[in-house]
Design a protein around this motif. Structure first.
Motif, mmCIF file in Angstrom:
data_model
loop_
_atom_site.group_PDB
_atom_site.id
_atom_site.type_symbol
_atom_site.label_atom_id
_atom_site.label_comp_id
_atom_site.label_asym_id
_atom_site.label_seq_id
_atom_site.Cartn_x
_atom_site.Cartn_y
_atom_site.Cartn_z
ATOM 1 N N ILE A 172 0.838 -1.205 0.000
ATOM 2 C CA ILE A 172 0.000 0.000 0.000
ATOM 3 C C ILE A 172 0.872 1.254 0.000
ATOM 4 C CG2 ILE A 172 -1.690 1.328 1.337
ATOM 5 C CD1 ILE A 172 -2.866 -1.097 -0.112
ATOM 6 N N LEU A 173 1.920 1.257 0.818
ATOM 7 C CA LEU A 173 2.810 2.418 0.857
ATOM 8 C C LEU A 173 3.520 2.635 -0.480
ATOM 9 C CD1 LEU A 173 4.401 2.237 4.400
ATOM 10 C CD2 LEU A 173 2.806 3.940 3.531
ATOM 11 N N SER A 174 3.969 1.557 -1.102
ATOM 12 C CA SER A 174 4.627 1.732 -2.401
ATOM 13 C C SER A 174 3.631 2.200 -3.455
ATOM 14 C CB SER A 174 5.313 0.437 -2.833
ATOM 15 O OG SER A 174 4.382 -0.495 -3.300
ATOM 16 N N LEU A 175 2.385 1.732 -3.376
ATOM 17 C CA LEU A 175 1.357 2.201 -4.303
ATOM 18 C C LEU A 175 1.109 3.689 -4.113
ATOM 19 C CD1 LEU A 175 -0.840 1.343 -6.400
ATOM 20 C CD2 LEU A 175 -2.385 1.176 -4.465
ATOM 21 N N LEU B 186 2.437 5.868 -7.197
ATOM 22 C CA LEU B 186 1.360 6.109 -8.151
ATOM 23 C C LEU B 186 0.517 7.324 -7.778
ATOM 24 C CD1 LEU B 186 -0.127 5.006 -10.648
ATOM 25 C CD2 LEU B 186 -1.589 3.747 -9.084
ATOM 26 N N ILE B 187 0.036 7.342 -6.559
ATOM 27 C CA ILE B 187 -0.921 8.375 -6.177
ATOM 28 C C ILE B 187 -0.234 9.726 -5.965
ATOM 29 C CG2 ILE B 187 -2.607 9.032 -4.417
ATOM 30 C CD1 ILE B 187 -3.258 6.032 -4.178
ATOM 31 N N CYS B 188 0.925 9.734 -5.318
ATOM 32 C CA CYS B 188 1.628 11.005 -5.081
ATOM 33 C C CYS B 188 1.985 11.729 -6.379
ATOM 34 C CB CYS B 188 2.863 10.782 -4.216
ATOM 35 S SG CYS B 188 2.453 10.578 -2.477
ATOM 36 N N PRO B 189 2.553 11.065 -7.373
ATOM 37 C CA PRO B 189 2.822 11.797 -8.622
ATOM 38 C C PRO B 189 1.556 12.325 -9.301
ATOM 39 C CG PRO B 189 4.109 9.792 -8.559
ATOM 40 C CD PRO B 189 3.179 9.744 -7.400
ATOM 41 N N LEU B 190 0.475 11.545 -9.259
ATOM 42 C CA LEU B 190 -0.772 12.032 -9.844
ATOM 43 C C LEU B 190 -1.294 13.257 -9.097
ATOM 44 C CD1 LEU B 190 -2.658 8.714 -10.657
ATOM 45 C CD2 LEU B 190 -1.653 10.335 -12.258
ATOM 46 N N THR C 10 -1.855 16.953 -10.661
ATOM 47 C CA THR C 10 -3.180 17.580 -10.540
ATOM 48 C C THR C 10 -3.089 18.932 -9.844
ATOM 49 O OG1 THR C 10 -4.162 15.379 -10.409
ATOM 50 C CG2 THR C 10 -5.537 17.227 -9.718
ATOM 51 N N LEU C 11 -2.353 18.993 -8.746
ATOM 52 C CA LEU C 11 -2.197 20.266 -8.040
ATOM 53 C C LEU C 11 -1.446 21.282 -8.890
ATOM 54 C CD1 LEU C 11 -1.460 19.064 -4.401
ATOM 55 C CD2 LEU C 11 -3.496 20.240 -5.237
ATOM 56 N N ALA C 12 -0.470 20.816 -9.661
ATOM 57 C CA ALA C 12 0.258 21.736 -10.542
ATOM 58 C C ALA C 12 -0.672 22.317 -11.599
ATOM 59 C CB ALA C 12 1.430 21.010 -11.192
#
Length: 159
Positions: free
Chosen positions: A106-109, A113-117, A121-123
């Motif tokens: 879960i942490l690697s996911l 995956l989620i952090c770069p997205l 999105t925030l950018a």
């Protein structure tokens, strides 16, 4: 990091490690038996006095004397079938390892995956100059579609 070695070298190292493990187990077992005999002998000497001749106990045969890996595995499986606390201990270890692998996945996911997205999105939301290169000419259509989806979700939640 360990250096890469061939398959044969690993087998030799694994055999040596297994032999070392058996030797260490045998040593601990013989020390425990010797300690048990010494304590028993000392207690008898104290209770009966120093002048009383005490017969030394006969050594008990060790279960680790002629131990090969197959019989060790069979002995462990028989012991595991007979002892409920061993089963609980093994199940607990398996559960802890399973939870560790689940949390690690879960942490690697999240991190990969989620952090770069979220960063992208925030950018796009915060920096208007990035909207056109990332979204292209369809940004207004995409923004309206996203707005409609969010309004539908809000309406469904309200009812």
């Amino acid at each position: 990091m360990l250096p890469r070695v061939g398959r044969y070298d690993r087998q030799v190292v694994n055999r040596r490690l297994l032999a070392s493990l058996f030797a260490a187990t045998k040593l601990v077992h013989s020390a425990a038996v010797m300690n048990e005999n010494i304590d028993h002998h000392t207690v008898q000497k104290v209770m009966l006095g120093h002048g009383f001749n005490i017969r030394q106990p006969t050594p008990t045969p060790s279960m680790f004397e002629n131990l090969d890996p197959k019989s060790a595995l069979e002995t462990f499986s028989v012991w595991l079938r007979e002892h409920e606390e061993g089963q609980v201990m093994l199940a607990s270890v398996i559960v802890v390892i399973g939870i560790w692998w689940f949390v690690r996945t879960i942490l690697s996911l999240v991190l990969n995956l989620i952090c770069p997205l979220l960063v992208v999105t925030l950018a796009v939301i915060c920096v208007p100059q990035l909207r056109r290169p990332l979204m292209g000419e369809n940004y207004p259509l995409l923004a309206n579609l996203l707005r409609n989806i969010l309004l539908k979700l809000a309406e469904n939640l309200r009812t």
